[in-house]
Design an enzyme around this catalytic site. Structure first.
Site, mmCIF file in Angstrom:
data_model
loop_
_atom_site.group_PDB
_atom_site.id
_atom_site.type_symbol
_atom_site.label_atom_id
_atom_site.label_comp_id
_atom_site.label_asym_id
_atom_site.label_seq_id
_atom_site.Cartn_x
_atom_site.Cartn_y
_atom_site.Cartn_z
ATOM 1 C CG HIS A 197 9.177 -1.470 1.805
ATOM 2 N ND1 HIS A 197 10.480 -1.081 1.764
ATOM 3 C CD2 HIS A 197 8.885 -1.693 3.109
ATOM 4 C CE1 HIS A 197 10.979 -1.084 2.979
ATOM 5 N NE2 HIS A 197 10.044 -1.451 3.828
HETATM 6 C C1 UD1 Z 1 7.822 -5.103 6.756
HETATM 7 C C2 UD1 Z 1 8.394 -4.355 7.959
HETATM 8 C C3 UD1 Z 1 9.358 -3.261 7.482
HETATM 9 C C4 UD1 Z 1 10.398 -3.838 6.552
HETATM 10 C C5 UD1 Z 1 9.692 -4.529 5.400
HETATM 11 C C6 UD1 Z 1 10.656 -5.103 4.392
HETATM 12 C C7 UD1 Z 1 6.917 -4.076 9.915
HETATM 13 C C8 UD1 Z 1 6.092 -3.104 10.661
HETATM 14 N N1 UD1 Z 1 7.351 -3.679 8.725
HETATM 15 O O1 UD1 Z 1 6.994 -4.191 6.054
HETATM 16 O O2 UD1 Z 1 9.994 -2.704 8.614
HETATM 17 O O3 UD1 Z 1 11.222 -2.792 6.070
HETATM 18 O O4 UD1 Z 1 8.883 -5.575 5.954
HETATM 19 O O5 UD1 Z 1 10.008 -5.830 3.432
HETATM 20 O O6 UD1 Z 1 7.170 -5.154 10.404
HETATM 21 N N2 UD1 Z 1 3.685 -9.893 1.516
HETATM 22 C C9 UD1 Z 1 3.727 -10.874 0.546
HETATM 23 N N3 UD1 Z 1 4.712 -11.815 0.641
HETATM 24 C C10 UD1 Z 1 5.635 -11.814 1.632
HETATM 25 C C11 UD1 Z 1 5.595 -10.785 2.592
HETATM 26 C C12 UD1 Z 1 4.616 -9.827 2.509
HETATM 27 O O7 UD1 Z 1 2.922 -10.911 -0.350
HETATM 28 O O8 UD1 Z 1 6.484 -12.710 1.669
HETATM 29 C C13 UD1 Z 1 2.624 -8.894 1.458
HETATM 30 C C14 UD1 Z 1 1.793 -8.926 2.740
HETATM 31 O O9 UD1 Z 1 0.774 -9.853 2.702
HETATM 32 C C15 UD1 Z 1 1.287 -7.498 2.816
HETATM 33 C C16 UD1 Z 1 2.446 -6.712 2.221
HETATM 34 O O10 UD1 Z 1 3.197 -7.609 1.433
HETATM 35 O O11 UD1 Z 1 0.158 -7.328 2.000
HETATM 36 C C17 UD1 Z 1 3.264 -6.062 3.288
HETATM 37 O O12 UD1 Z 1 3.949 -7.049 4.119
HETATM 38 P P1 UD1 Z 1 4.243 -6.793 5.694
HETATM 39 O O13 UD1 Z 1 5.260 -7.755 6.199
HETATM 40 O O14 UD1 Z 1 2.957 -6.667 6.412
HETATM 41 O O15 UD1 Z 1 4.875 -5.380 5.783
HETATM 42 P P2 UD1 Z 1 6.017 -4.729 4.904
HETATM 43 O O16 UD1 Z 1 5.435 -3.566 4.242
HETATM 44 O O17 UD1 Z 1 6.721 -5.751 4.091
#
Ligand code: UD1
Length: 370
Positions: A209
């Site tokens: 990820h």
């Molecule tokens: C975040 C954390 C990272 C952790 C990871 C595990 C930060 C900087 N990063 O990164 O340290 O290892 O989580 O997953 O805080 N999304 C969904 N559904 C969800 C959650 C996220 O669709 O329940 C989508 C978001 O809208 C976004 C993408 O996934 O488009 C990334 O989510 P985000 O929490 O921003 O960062 P991660 O890459 O998950």
């Protein structure tokens, strides 16, 4: 000493739920504190959040900030605004933040400006790579925390070098191991590999990820090509897709190619019990996660980490972890499969970290301020 110490415990995103749960259960039993669980809503899908609460026996949060996704600034600012509101209405004496996600930083900033004491669980880890947002979150959180709980000696050293007073540092160990041991019987009963139809020790688990792997098309394409080649050579790949990774794979136009490749099992994100069940039965793990490097070390399972650095060097020096580049996947799989690993025996990675955390917090919150 206050009559009862009011504590907020911050849950936010998938990797944090496993760190929060054992501490929640241990603190909930104490008579000297009043505990509130705060969910920032950074992760919000049923399979990124709710299933973890269920598996780890966490109750519904007392406060749900519902912040969701966005850019880093939007997410961090959103959590700050909402958490400040909670603190103004329900001021804690201490806030416990865990790990290195944006919500960890945001709650730390909001609380420290209100002069609320902060304890950071999983303090001191450093990748020395400021291009990772998590590294910035770690540095700022550690610089503001009043009490720093480290998982391993490298964490203590990093903090001391950056000028943190020794009296603020308590090495309590790795709380993820507590979560694993808490749920181990359910994990062992889950039999997810059998349900999927993959043979014991004949498959690898893949999780990806990190923006460095999944946001750049040439890198992602390289990883996808390597995965198809590995599966074709006979090692099945079980690959639960993080939402960010699914989006990138769709944009690259290779989702169908991957899902139709023999030996590649593309799945939705798994619950904690389901995920650890496939990890327990696998031959090796290919990942860019932080926590999985630790879980594989604890279990003695080889781990290839698709990153240039790690904030968890002890998983290399005393564990099963090897850092690799995307074009090394095929060759390093052969190399790591030659090796035999003992399950890790790192000091304080023993399932008793939450207990040590409670003792440490009691000492700092109740005895030192008396
Ligand atoms: C975040 C954390 C990272 C952790 C990871 C595990 C930060 C900087 N990063 O990164 O340290 O290892 O989580 O997953 O805080 N999304 C969904 N559904 C969800 C959650 C996220 O669709 O329940 C989508 C978001 O809208 C976004 C993408 O996934 O488009 C990334 O989510 P985000 O929490 O921003 O960062 P991660 O890459 O998950």
């Amino acid at each position: 000493m206050p009559n009862v110490v009011k504590i907020h415990l911050i849950a936010a995103a998938r990797p944090n739920f496993m760190k929060v749960a054992p501490l929640y259960h241990a603190l909930a039993e104490q008579s000297w504190c009043e505990l509130k669980l705060v969910h920032t809503g950074q992760h919000y899908d049923a399979n990124m959040s709710d299933s973890f609460f269920r598996d780890l026996q966490l109750p519904d949060p007392d406060f749900h900030l519902g912040v969701g996704g966005g850019t880093h600034a939007e997410q961090t600012a959103g959590v700050m605004v909402e958490y400040e509101r909670v603190c103004l209405e329900n001021r804690p004496d201490w806030v416990v933040v865990v790990g290195d996600v944006n919500s960890t930083l945001a709650c730390t900033l909001a609380a420290s400006k209100l002069a609320i004491k902060i304890v950071h669980l999983e303090a001191g880890l450093r990748s020395f790579d400021n291009s990772m947002p998590e590294e910035i979150n770690r540095i700022v959180t550690d610089s503001l925390a009043d009490l720093l709980w480290t998982p391993s000696p490298d964490g203590d050293e990093n903090l001391l070098k950056s000028g943190v007073a020794p009296g603020k540092i308590d090495r309590i160990g790795n709380i993820m191991i507590d979560s694993f041991e808490l749920v181990r019987p359910k994990i062992e009963r889950a039999n997810v590999p059998e349900i999927l139809g993959v043979k014991d020790k004949r498959y690898a688990v893949v999780t990806l990820h990190r923006p460095s792997n999944v946001d750049r098309a040439p890198t992602l394409q390289k990883i996808v090509d390597e995965m198809i080649a590995i599966a074709a050579s006979g090692l099945a790949l079980v690959f639960p897709l993080h939402p960010r990774t699914r989006k990138s794979i769709e944009q690259l136009g290779v989702l169908e190619q991957l899902s139709k490749s023999d030996g590649i099992y593309l799945l939705e994100p798994l619950s904690y019990v389901e995920f650890m069940s496939i990890v327990l039965g696998c031959r090796l793990v290919i990942t860019d996660s932080g926590g999985i490097q630790e879980e594989t070390t604890y279990l003695g399972i080889p781990c290839l980490t698709l990153r240039e650095n790690t904030e968890r060097p002890i998983t290399i020096s005393e564990g099963t972890n090897l850092l690799i580049g995307p074009d090394e996947l095929g060759t390093k799989i052969d190399e790591i499969m030659q090796k035999e690993f003992e399950p890790g025996r790192i000091e304080f990675w023993d399932g008793k970290t939450a207990q040590r955390a409670v003792e440490s917090l009691y000492n700092h919150a109740c005895l030192r301020t008396a």
